[in-house]
Design an enzyme around this catalytic site. Structure first.
Site, PDB file in Angstrom:
ATOM      1  N   TRP A 141       6.178   3.083  -2.404  1.00  0.00           N
ATOM      2  CA  TRP A 141       7.583   3.182  -2.809  1.00  0.00           C
ATOM      3  C   TRP A 141       8.302   1.833  -2.841  1.00  0.00           C
ATOM      4  CZ3 TRP A 141      10.089   0.893   1.121  1.00  0.00           C
ATOM      5  CH2 TRP A 141       9.467   0.908   2.375  1.00  0.00           C
ATOM      6  N   ASN A 142       7.701   0.807  -2.244  1.00  0.00           N
ATOM      7  CA  ASN A 142       8.515  -0.416  -2.081  1.00  0.00           C
ATOM      8  C   ASN A 142       8.668  -1.228  -3.356  1.00  0.00           C
ATOM      9  OD1 ASN A 142       5.859  -1.262  -1.932  1.00  0.00           O
ATOM     10  ND2 ASN A 142       6.243  -2.758  -0.308  1.00  0.00           N
ATOM     11  N   LYS A 165      -0.535   8.413  -9.413  1.00  0.00           N
ATOM     12  CA  LYS A 165       0.329   9.155  -8.498  1.00  0.00           C
ATOM     13  C   LYS A 165       1.303   8.194  -7.847  1.00  0.00           C
ATOM     14  CE  LYS A 165       0.597  10.204  -4.327  1.00  0.00           C
ATOM     15  NZ  LYS A 165       2.059  10.119  -4.221  1.00  0.00           N
ATOM     16  N   PRO A 166       2.572   8.222  -8.268  1.00  0.00           N
ATOM     17  CA  PRO A 166       3.557   7.342  -7.619  1.00  0.00           C
ATOM     18  C   PRO A 166       3.936   7.893  -6.245  1.00  0.00           C
ATOM     19  CG  PRO A 166       4.630   8.702  -9.291  1.00  0.00           C
ATOM     20  CD  PRO A 166       3.161   9.066  -9.321  1.00  0.00           C
ATOM     21  N   ALA A 167       4.555   7.069  -5.437  1.00  0.00           N
ATOM     22  CA  ALA A 167       5.004   7.520  -4.111  1.00  0.00           C
ATOM     23  C   ALA A 167       6.043   8.631  -4.276  1.00  0.00           C
ATOM     24  CB  ALA A 167       5.615   6.353  -3.348  1.00  0.00           C
ATOM     25  N   GLY A 218      -0.806   0.479  -0.537  1.00  0.00           N
ATOM     26  CA  GLY A 218      -0.106   1.239   0.492  1.00  0.00           C
ATOM     27  C   GLY A 218      -0.554   0.777   1.866  1.00  0.00           C
ATOM     28  N   SER A 219      -0.461   1.666   2.811  1.00  0.00           N
ATOM     29  CA  SER A 219      -0.756   1.277   4.190  1.00  0.00           C
ATOM     30  C   SER A 219      -2.261   1.139   4.420  1.00  0.00           C
ATOM     31  CB  SER A 219      -0.197   2.340   5.140  1.00  0.00           C
ATOM     32  OG  SER A 219      -0.795   3.583   4.844  1.00  0.00           O
ATOM     33  N   GLU A 240      -4.842  -2.727  -1.921  1.00  0.00           N
ATOM     34  CA  GLU A 240      -3.810  -3.713  -1.552  1.00  0.00           C
ATOM     35  C   GLU A 240      -3.067  -3.098  -0.378  1.00  0.00           C
ATOM     36  OE1 GLU A 240      -3.369  -6.647  -2.839  1.00  0.00           O
ATOM     37  OE2 GLU A 240      -4.485  -6.554  -4.710  1.00  0.00           O
ATOM     38  N   LEU A 241      -3.347  -3.578   0.828  1.00  0.00           N
ATOM     39  CA  LEU A 241      -2.882  -2.865   2.030  1.00  0.00           C
ATOM     40  C   LEU A 241      -1.803  -3.651   2.772  1.00  0.00           C
ATOM     41  CD1 LEU A 241      -6.430  -1.615   3.081  1.00  0.00           C
ATOM     42  CD2 LEU A 241      -4.784  -0.540   1.542  1.00  0.00           C
ATOM     43  N   CYS A 274       4.967  -6.197   1.452  1.00  0.00           N
ATOM     44  CA  CYS A 274       3.724  -6.441   2.189  1.00  0.00           C
ATOM     45  C   CYS A 274       3.517  -7.931   2.461  1.00  0.00           C
ATOM     46  CB  CYS A 274       2.556  -5.890   1.400  1.00  0.00           C
ATOM     47  SG  CYS A 274       2.590  -6.480  -0.287  1.00  0.00           S
ATOM     48  N   GLU A 369       2.831  -4.883  11.541  1.00  0.00           N
ATOM     49  CA  GLU A 369       3.687  -5.060  10.373  1.00  0.00           C
ATOM     50  C   GLU A 369       5.051  -4.430  10.706  1.00  0.00           C
ATOM     51  OE1 GLU A 369       2.507  -2.692   6.949  1.00  0.00           O
ATOM     52  OE2 GLU A 369       2.975  -4.360   5.623  1.00  0.00           O
TER      53      GLU A 369
HETATM   54  N1  LIG Z   1      -1.040  -5.411  -0.357  1.00  0.00           N
HETATM   55  C1  LIG Z   1      -0.138  -5.066  -1.251  1.00  0.00           C
HETATM   56  O1  LIG Z   1      -0.178  -5.477  -2.395  1.00  0.00           O
HETATM   57  C2  LIG Z   1       0.969  -4.121  -0.884  1.00  0.00           C
HETATM   58  C3  LIG Z   1       2.079  -4.012  -1.726  1.00  0.00           C
HETATM   59  C4  LIG Z   1       3.098  -3.130  -1.364  1.00  0.00           C
HETATM   60  C5  LIG Z   1       2.979  -2.378  -0.200  1.00  0.00           C
HETATM   61  N2  LIG Z   1       1.902  -2.514   0.590  1.00  0.00           N
HETATM   62  C6  LIG Z   1       1.795  -1.757   1.835  1.00  0.00           C
HETATM   63  O2  LIG Z   1       2.198  -0.412   1.637  1.00  0.00           O
HETATM   64  C7  LIG Z   1       2.713   0.114   2.863  1.00  0.00           C
HETATM   65  C8  LIG Z   1       4.013   0.823   2.608  1.00  0.00           C
HETATM   66  O3  LIG Z   1       3.881   1.778   1.626  1.00  0.00           O
HETATM   67  P1  LIG Z   1       3.817   3.329   1.964  1.00  0.00           P
HETATM   68  O4  LIG Z   1       4.534   3.632   3.228  1.00  0.00           O
HETATM   69  O5  LIG Z   1       4.242   4.033   0.724  1.00  0.00           O
HETATM   70  O6  LIG Z   1       2.256   3.510   2.236  1.00  0.00           O
HETATM   71  P2  LIG Z   1       1.422   4.856   2.299  1.00  0.00           P
HETATM   72  O7  LIG Z   1       0.028   4.432   2.534  1.00  0.00           O
HETATM   73  O8  LIG Z   1       2.022   5.832   3.226  1.00  0.00           O
HETATM   74  O9  LIG Z   1       1.576   5.478   0.852  1.00  0.00           O
HETATM   75  C9  LIG Z   1       1.131   4.824  -0.319  1.00  0.00           C
HETATM   76  C10 LIG Z   1       0.752   5.864  -1.354  1.00  0.00           C
HETATM   77  O10 LIG Z   1      -0.350   6.626  -0.866  1.00  0.00           O
HETATM   78  C11 LIG Z   1      -0.046   8.005  -0.957  1.00  0.00           C
HETATM   79  N3  LIG Z   1      -0.780   8.698   0.107  1.00  0.00           N
HETATM   80  C12 LIG Z   1      -0.442   8.869   1.396  1.00  0.00           C
HETATM   81  N4  LIG Z   1      -1.403   9.576   2.043  1.00  0.00           N
HETATM   82  C13 LIG Z   1      -2.353   9.857   1.132  1.00  0.00           C
HETATM   83  C14 LIG Z   1      -3.602  10.561   1.181  1.00  0.00           C
HETATM   84  N5  LIG Z   1      -4.050  11.106   2.307  1.00  0.00           N
HETATM   85  N6  LIG Z   1      -4.336  10.633   0.052  1.00  0.00           N
HETATM   86  C15 LIG Z   1      -3.905  10.081  -1.097  1.00  0.00           C
HETATM   87  N7  LIG Z   1      -2.737   9.400  -1.210  1.00  0.00           N
HETATM   88  C16 LIG Z   1      -1.978   9.294  -0.105  1.00  0.00           C
HETATM   89  C17 LIG Z   1       1.465   8.073  -0.833  1.00  0.00           C
HETATM   90  O11 LIG Z   1       1.945   9.271  -1.345  1.00  0.00           O
HETATM   91  C18 LIG Z   1       1.864   6.871  -1.663  1.00  0.00           C
HETATM   92  O12 LIG Z   1       1.819   7.181  -3.032  1.00  0.00           O
HETATM   93  C19 LIG Z   1       2.858  -1.058   3.769  1.00  0.00           C
HETATM   94  O13 LIG Z   1       1.835  -1.081   4.724  1.00  0.00           O
HETATM   95  C20 LIG Z   1       2.740  -2.259   2.831  1.00  0.00           C
HETATM   96  O14 LIG Z   1       2.304  -3.435   3.461  1.00  0.00           O
HETATM   97  C21 LIG Z   1       0.893  -3.367   0.270  1.00  0.00           C
END
Ligand SMILES: NC(=O)c1ccc[n+]([C@@H]2O[C@H](COP(=O)([O-])OP(=O)(O)OC[C@H]3O[C@@H](n4cnc5c(N)ncnc54)[C@H](O)[C@@H]3O)[C@@H](O)[C@H]2O)c1
Length: 465
Positions: A141-142, A165-167, A218-219, A240-241, A274, A369
């Site tokens: 979502w960020n 699949k967007p957030a 994502g995370s 990309e975590l 991130c 983080e």
């Molecule tokens: N390295 C990068 O380029 C980068 C860029 C932006 C954000 N991030 C990281 O993203 C994190 C924040 O984003 P967030 O809170 O949305 O992360 P998140 O991992 O909770 O969610 C990211 C995406 O994954 C989906 N998701 C969650 N659980 C899932 C599952 N079990 N199966 C499939 N999809 C699932 C979510 O719906 C969302 O679309 C932070 O840790 C940040 O550092 C990394």
């Protein structure tokens, strides 16, 4: 999906504005069935899209770029309303996101093969690069626009079709981008967006062997889950975590540059990127001067609804984000940190931009983080100490170094275990350069000519004459 706006019969979930807590839209709550239908469409469309020439694909991608540009104000406003970032930042993100579209519209034309000298006279050896197939993209979502274009622009340019699949917090920007893609003339099934149940959608794509590539931002926690899940069908995976970026400010740094760099990197998107500076190591001889400048500039930042003029930081995304920030500050203060400015919730999801000093390495804010507007400052005595402490992390996404001695700067960047380094630069990310992490911050790279390789298979052809 497949050129249709489907899902009207599904249950919906609400999208709320974090600045006001108001519901701004309801979106279909898709699941495994919709995920599979999206894959069906993408799999079918791959046959024709991958057979287009790179030049034909480029033309459509450029049309999409033009439409994104023409609609940037609407996109930015929608992003501010669903995500919270100030309107100027949202506009900046649209331009950054569209930079990937432009870059890959051209880069698709430069997917070169090779010829390899044979060791016998009657053979010729060739290497071709081909699109990997259906790509599943799961985004956070960020950065509601940039995380999508950074993934799907190279995939599309390479000849892949995509399921996205967007957030759940920010599906509107993604859907608007899809609508513009439809207008641009992508054939049906080339781009499919499914909103809804993350786990069900993710699982469907993980299990489906027609999905040949998973690209996720994502995370770290969810990234690990997906990587494990992708093993059964041996998909290509890019991740990309999370990050936990150290900033090293040497005694010979230009303090103005260093403070401006930290402010830009720390407080952008209210600290929810991130690559945000997450722990600041300042040489002990300049701590006072650095901290007072940092505090002074932090106090000038205006917090508010991102749609209002002059706002520097919007709300955080949700109450969990607020709790994490508050907990890190409480933990730091209990262990002896001093709050130099900020430190408190203002109201709802608005948090004060915060600077902490007297920070020690055993505090949560130095180990995890933050994803919020907290800048913890600690001191070091020697270059070696700063490097050791900066590298002491499972994360390895971005790091920042400030020094006016460039030889020293290069020496430090060479030993930092990070994928992205801002040397006297708080905002290093651009579409033409590779973005990605070492260690548990991820796998693969996005951006630059590196980014398209993630969506290509290498095919070797040995020709007997
Ligand atoms: N390295 C990068 O380029 C980068 C860029 C932006 C954000 N991030 C990281 O993203 C994190 C924040 O984003 P967030 O809170 O949305 O992360 P998140 O991992 O909770 O969610 C990211 C995406 O994954 C989906 N998701 C969650 N659980 C899932 C599952 N079990 N199966 C499939 N999809 C699932 C979510 O719906 C969302 O679309 C932070 O840790 C940040 O550092 C990394």
């Amino acid at each position: 999906m497949n050129g249709q706006w489907t899902g009207k019969e599904l249950e919906t979930f609400e999208v709320t504005n974090p600045a006001t807590s108001e519901c701004i839209a309801s979106v279909p709550n898709g699941g495994a069935l919709e995920a599979e239908q999206a894959t069906d469409a993408a799999y079918e469309a791959f046959k024709t899209w991958s057979a287009y020439t790179a030049y034909e694909r480029s033309e459509i991608i450029w049309k999409w770029h033009k439409l994104i540009d023409e609609n940037k104000e609407e996109l930015a406003k929608m992003m501010t309303m669903e995500q919270g970032k100030p309107l100027n930042e949202a506009l900046g993100e649209i331009s950054y996101a569209n930079g990937f579209v432009a870059w890959y519209a051209e880069e698709g034309k430069r997917i070169y093969g090779e010829t390899i000298p044979a060791s016998v006279k009657n053979k010729r050896l060739f290497v071709q690069k081909q699109p990997v197939g259906v790509v599943a993209a799961i985004t956070p979502w960020n950065f509601p626009a940039a995380m999508i274009t950074r993934k799907i622009a190279p995939a599309l340019a390479a000849g892949c079709t995509v399921v996205v699949k967007p957030a759940e917090q920010t599906p509107l920007t993604a859907l608007k981008l899809a609508q513009l893609a439809e207008q641009a003339g992508f054939p049906n099934g080339v781009i499919n967006v499914v909103t809804g149940d993350a786990q069900a959608i993710g699982q469907s794509w993980l299990e489906d062997k027609r999905v040949r590539k998973l690209t996720f931002t994502g995370s770290t926690e969810v990234g690990k889950l997906l990587m494990r899940g992708a093993a059964d069908t041996v998909k290509k995976v890019s991740l990309e975590l999370g990050g936990h970026a150290p900033v090293i400010v040497m005694e010979d740094a230009d303090l103005e540059k260093a403070v401006n760099g930290v402010i830009a990197s720390k407080f952008r998107n209210a600290g929810q990127t991130c690559v945000c500076s997450n722990r600041i190591y300042v040489h002990e001889s300049i701590e006072q001067a650095f901290t007072s400048k940092l505090v002074e500039q932090t106090q000038q930042l205006r917090v508010g609804n991102g749609l209002e003029d002059g706002v520097d930081l919007g709300p955080l995304i949700d109450t969990a984000a607020i709790s994490k920030v508050a907990l890190q500050i409480e933990d730091a203060v209990n262990k002896g940190a001093k709050v130099q400015t900020g430190g408190k919730l203002i109201e709802n999801l608005y948090f004060e931009p915060t600077v902490l000093t007297n920070v020690e390495d055993n505090m949560k804010c130095m180990m995890e983080e933050t994803f919020g507007p907290v800048a913890p400052v600690t001191t070091f005595k020697t270059e070696e100490e700063a490097i050791t402490r900066a590298n002491d992390s499972d994360y390895g996404l971005a790091a920042y170094v400030f020094t006016e001695n460039i030889t020293r700067g290069i020496r430090i960047t060479e030993v930092l275990e990070y994928g992205i380094i801002g040397l006297n630069d708080g905002l290093p990310s651009v579409p033409q350069s590779p973005f990605g992490g070492f260690k548990q911050s991820g796998l693969g790279r996005e951006g630059g000519h590196h980014g398209i390789e993630e969506f290509l298979e290498v095919k070797y052809i040995s020709l007997g004459l």
